[in-house]
Design a protein around this motif. Sequence first.
Motif, PDB file in Angstrom:
ATOM      1  N   THR A 172       0.840  -1.203   0.000  1.00 34.71           N
ATOM      2  CA  THR A 172       0.000   0.000   0.000  1.00 34.71           C
ATOM      3  C   THR A 172       0.872   1.248   0.000  1.00 34.71           C
ATOM      4  O   THR A 172       1.820   1.363   0.775  1.00 34.71           O
ATOM      5  CB  THR A 172      -0.944   0.015   1.211  1.00 34.71           C
ATOM      6  OG1 THR A 172      -0.186  -0.015   2.420  1.00 34.71           O
ATOM      7  CG2 THR A 172      -1.874  -1.178   1.170  1.00 34.71           C
ATOM      8  N   VAL A 173       0.532   2.185  -0.874  1.00 31.82           N
ATOM      9  CA  VAL A 173       1.356   3.364  -1.089  1.00 31.82           C
ATOM     10  C   VAL A 173       0.526   4.627  -0.893  1.00 31.82           C
ATOM     11  O   VAL A 173      -0.598   4.727  -1.403  1.00 31.82           O
ATOM     12  CB  VAL A 173       1.943   3.354  -2.512  1.00 31.82           C
ATOM     13  CG1 VAL A 173       2.754   4.621  -2.782  1.00 31.82           C
ATOM     14  CG2 VAL A 173       2.790   2.110  -2.726  1.00 31.82           C
ATOM     15  N   GLY A 174       1.078   5.583  -0.159  1.00 29.23           N
ATOM     16  CA  GLY A 174       0.498   6.914  -0.048  1.00 29.23           C
ATOM     17  C   GLY A 174       1.378   7.898  -0.794  1.00 29.23           C
ATOM     18  O   GLY A 174       2.600   7.859  -0.656  1.00 29.23           O
ATOM     19  N   ILE A 175       0.797   8.765  -1.589  1.00 30.41           N
ATOM     20  CA  ILE A 175       1.551   9.735  -2.372  1.00 30.41           C
ATOM     21  C   ILE A 175       1.167  11.146  -1.945  1.00 30.41           C
ATOM     22  O   ILE A 175      -0.026  11.490  -1.909  1.00 30.41           O
ATOM     23  CB  ILE A 175       1.298   9.560  -3.884  1.00 30.41           C
ATOM     24  CG1 ILE A 175       1.734   8.162  -4.332  1.00 30.41           C
ATOM     25  CG2 ILE A 175       2.039  10.635  -4.689  1.00 30.41           C
ATOM     26  CD1 ILE A 175       1.434   7.862  -5.798  1.00 30.41           C
ATOM     27  N   VAL A 176       2.174  11.931  -1.596  1.00 31.30           N
ATOM     28  CA  VAL A 176       1.986  13.346  -1.278  1.00 31.30           C
ATOM     29  C   VAL A 176       2.575  14.153  -2.435  1.00 31.30           C
ATOM     30  O   VAL A 176       3.787  14.134  -2.655  1.00 31.30           O
ATOM     31  CB  VAL A 176       2.669  13.728   0.048  1.00 31.30           C
ATOM     32  CG1 VAL A 176       2.521  15.229   0.304  1.00 31.30           C
ATOM     33  CG2 VAL A 176       2.090  12.918   1.204  1.00 31.30           C
ATOM     34  N   THR A 177       1.725  14.847  -3.168  1.00 26.61           N
ATOM     35  CA  THR A 177       2.153  15.679  -4.280  1.00 26.61           C
ATOM     36  C   THR A 177       2.249  17.115  -3.812  1.00 26.61           C
ATOM     37  O   THR A 177       1.266  17.678  -3.328  1.00 26.61           O
ATOM     38  CB  THR A 177       1.149  15.582  -5.454  1.00 26.61           C
ATOM     39  OG1 THR A 177       1.064  14.225  -5.886  1.00 26.61           O
ATOM     40  CG2 THR A 177       1.582  16.463  -6.619  1.00 26.61           C
ATOM     41  N   THR A 178       3.431  17.699  -3.939  1.00 24.44           N
ATOM     42  CA  THR A 178       3.625  19.084  -3.497  1.00 24.44           C
ATOM     43  C   THR A 178       3.775  20.004  -4.703  1.00 24.44           C
ATOM     44  O   THR A 178       4.293  19.615  -5.736  1.00 24.44           O
ATOM     45  CB  THR A 178       4.853  19.210  -2.593  1.00 24.44           C
ATOM     46  OG1 THR A 178       6.026  18.989  -3.366  1.00 24.44           O
ATOM     47  CG2 THR A 178       4.803  18.200  -1.466  1.00 24.44           C
ATOM     48  N   GLY A 179       3.320  21.225  -4.532  1.00 27.76           N
ATOM     49  CA  GLY A 179       3.432  22.224  -5.595  1.00 27.76           C
ATOM     50  C   GLY A 179       2.178  23.068  -5.690  1.00 27.76           C
ATOM     51  O   GLY A 179       1.092  22.533  -5.978  1.00 27.76           O
ATOM     52  N   GLY A 230      -1.687   4.304   7.900  1.00 22.46           N
ATOM     53  CA  GLY A 230      -1.012   3.005   7.977  1.00 22.46           C
ATOM     54  C   GLY A 230      -0.521   2.466   6.648  1.00 22.46           C
ATOM     55  O   GLY A 230      -0.395   1.239   6.496  1.00 22.46           O
ATOM     56  N   VAL A 231      -0.231   3.352   5.686  1.00 20.13           N
ATOM     57  CA  VAL A 231       0.283   2.862   4.407  1.00 20.13           C
ATOM     58  C   VAL A 231       1.671   2.261   4.613  1.00 20.13           C
ATOM     59  O   VAL A 231       2.374   2.591   5.567  1.00 20.13           O
ATOM     60  CB  VAL A 231       0.337   3.984   3.347  1.00 20.13           C
ATOM     61  CG1 VAL A 231      -1.061   4.512   3.054  1.00 20.13           C
ATOM     62  CG2 VAL A 231       1.273   5.110   3.783  1.00 20.13           C
ATOM     63  N   ASP A 232       2.061   1.365   3.687  1.00 19.06           N
ATOM     64  CA  ASP A 232       3.350   0.689   3.812  1.00 19.06           C
ATOM     65  C   ASP A 232       4.525   1.599   3.459  1.00 19.06           C
ATOM     66  O   ASP A 232       5.638   1.398   3.954  1.00 19.06           O
ATOM     67  CB  ASP A 232       3.395  -0.541   2.897  1.00 19.06           C
ATOM     68  CG  ASP A 232       2.417  -1.627   3.311  1.00 19.06           C
ATOM     69  OD1 ASP A 232       2.110  -1.716   4.511  1.00 19.06           O
ATOM     70  OD2 ASP A 232       1.966  -2.389   2.425  1.00 19.06           O
ATOM     71  N   ILE A 233       4.299   2.560   2.573  1.00 19.50           N
ATOM     72  CA  ILE A 233       5.368   3.450   2.140  1.00 19.50           C
ATOM     73  C   ILE A 233       4.755   4.774   1.703  1.00 19.50           C
ATOM     74  O   ILE A 233       3.609   4.811   1.227  1.00 19.50           O
ATOM     75  CB  ILE A 233       6.191   2.819   0.987  1.00 19.50           C
ATOM     76  CG1 ILE A 233       7.450   3.637   0.697  1.00 19.50           C
ATOM     77  CG2 ILE A 233       5.354   2.634  -0.262  1.00 19.50           C
ATOM     78  CD1 ILE A 233       8.438   2.922  -0.227  1.00 19.50           C
ATOM     79  N   ILE A 234       5.508   5.860   1.876  1.00 17.75           N
ATOM     80  CA  ILE A 234       5.040   7.197   1.499  1.00 17.75           C
ATOM     81  C   ILE A 234       6.006   7.773   0.466  1.00 17.75           C
ATOM     82  O   ILE A 234       7.216   7.850   0.717  1.00 17.75           O
ATOM     83  CB  ILE A 234       4.971   8.131   2.725  1.00 17.75           C
ATOM     84  CG1 ILE A 234       4.044   7.545   3.798  1.00 17.75           C
ATOM     85  CG2 ILE A 234       4.511   9.533   2.310  1.00 17.75           C
ATOM     86  CD1 ILE A 234       4.169   8.220   5.159  1.00 17.75           C
ATOM     87  N   PHE A 235       5.469   8.149  -0.686  1.00 19.91           N
ATOM     88  CA  PHE A 235       6.258   8.845  -1.698  1.00 19.91           C
ATOM     89  C   PHE A 235       5.844  10.314  -1.706  1.00 19.91           C
ATOM     90  O   PHE A 235       4.649  10.629  -1.716  1.00 19.91           O
ATOM     91  CB  PHE A 235       6.035   8.257  -3.089  1.00 19.91           C
ATOM     92  CG  PHE A 235       6.655   6.899  -3.290  1.00 19.91           C
ATOM     93  CD1 PHE A 235       8.002   6.693  -3.050  1.00 19.91           C
ATOM     94  CD2 PHE A 235       5.896   5.831  -3.743  1.00 19.91           C
ATOM     95  CE1 PHE A 235       8.585   5.447  -3.234  1.00 19.91           C
ATOM     96  CE2 PHE A 235       6.469   4.592  -3.940  1.00 19.91           C
ATOM     97  CZ  PHE A 235       7.813   4.392  -3.686  1.00 19.91           C
ATOM     98  N   CYS A 236       6.839  11.204  -1.722  1.00 19.01           N
ATOM     99  CA  CYS A 236       6.589  12.637  -1.834  1.00 19.01           C
ATOM    100  C   CYS A 236       7.186  13.113  -3.155  1.00 19.01           C
ATOM    101  O   CYS A 236       8.349  12.808  -3.460  1.00 19.01           O
ATOM    102  CB  CYS A 236       7.231  13.400  -0.674  1.00 19.01           C
ATOM    103  SG  CYS A 236       6.592  12.952   0.950  1.00 19.01           S
ATOM    104  N   THR A 237       6.417  13.831  -3.927  1.00 20.43           N
ATOM    105  CA  THR A 237       6.890  14.294  -5.226  1.00 20.43           C
ATOM    106  C   THR A 237       6.859  15.809  -5.291  1.00 20.43           C
ATOM    107  O   THR A 237       5.990  16.456  -4.709  1.00 20.43           O
ATOM    108  CB  THR A 237       6.021  13.730  -6.368  1.00 20.43           C
ATOM    109  OG1 THR A 237       4.721  14.338  -6.321  1.00 20.43           O
ATOM    110  CG2 THR A 237       5.870  12.229  -6.251  1.00 20.43           C
ATOM    111  N   GLY A 238       7.843  16.368  -6.008  1.00 18.55           N
ATOM    112  CA  GLY A 238       7.906  17.818  -6.172  1.00 18.55           C
ATOM    113  C   GLY A 238       8.673  18.480  -5.054  1.00 18.55           C
ATOM    114  O   GLY A 238       8.741  17.982  -3.926  1.00 18.55           O
ATOM    115  N   GLY A 239       9.286  19.624  -5.373  1.00 20.63           N
ATOM    116  CA  GLY A 239       9.971  20.415  -4.359  1.00 20.63           C
ATOM    117  C   GLY A 239      11.195  19.746  -3.784  1.00 20.63           C
ATOM    118  O   GLY A 239      11.503  19.930  -2.602  1.00 20.63           O
TER     119      GLY A 239
END
Length: 325
Positions: A172-179, A230-239
């Motif tokens: 399970t993946v959580g994605i935080v998109t910044t910008g 409780g996601v398995d991994i967090i990806f942050c994109t941008g910035g």
Amino acid sequence: MKQINIKDAIGQALCHDIVRIVIGTVKERAFKRGHVIREEDIEELLALGKEHVFVMEPGDENLLHEEDVAYALYDLAAGDYMHNTLVNQGKVEAIADIDGMLQVDVERLRAINSIGQLTIVTKLNHRAVKKGELIAGMRCIPLLLDKREVEAAQAIAKNQPILQVKPFVIKTVGIVTTGTEVYTGRIADAFTPIIEKRMAPYGMKKVAHIIVPDDTNEIVKAIETMKTAGVDIIFCTGGMSVDPDDLTPGAISRSAETVVTYGLPVLPGSMVCIAYTSSGTPIVGLPGGVLFSEPTAFDVLLPRLAANDRITKEDCIAMGHGGLL
């Protein structure tokens, strides 16, 4: 072991495989170790260039046959989620039982291959492998080997496998998109579809997605929301660059217990941030290069991230060798 003329070999058992090679077409075992030579075999053996053959005779108990060496090397090297082939032409191969990441203890592998005339040959450490894929081969160089070399290899292994196939457990993946430009809708989020496409072969799926403006507190809040989910991994994109208004690395640092690195000796995609929360959840900041190139540092890291193989600073430094993609 003694050499005898092929015409005197009827009734004798071969002490090694004999191979048939047709250049550019085939390489196969024509006669197996232990085959008892018959009169009708003579012409074929002569056609293979065998005017003499070798048969076993009582000898030094300190010598091991190449086939026994190959099996012994497999036994000391093999770990979970793999199986061996039957010996063929003096070689035993290891086959992956699952899709996963191959882990090789490179230091002990090098030590074993330094002993003398025995060899373990593997695919590259930390690469993704498929079920049924050949991942390693074991053999010795001579037909007969001093058993002390195998004993030395066993002493190095210390009953701990040299090889493992680690299953892909991060799902399970959580994605935080910044910008701010994405948050306000001025431009579309091009990053998330790329991440989803590249992680899909590893069984990883996006289950949460938050878009935030260029505001450190908002980025931190979004990461905390992912942690709570409780996601398995967090990806942050941008910035992720060094520009003063690129705030994602600082937000990751505030949200993590440990920041392993901000920057990798891998091109393209060097501006990666790798961190871990107190519970061990990875937080990975991905640079804009992932949008434009393939492969990048992201692709190098994916097998390890999917297998939840914790990455150290020393691992990151070592990526410089071969890191020019």
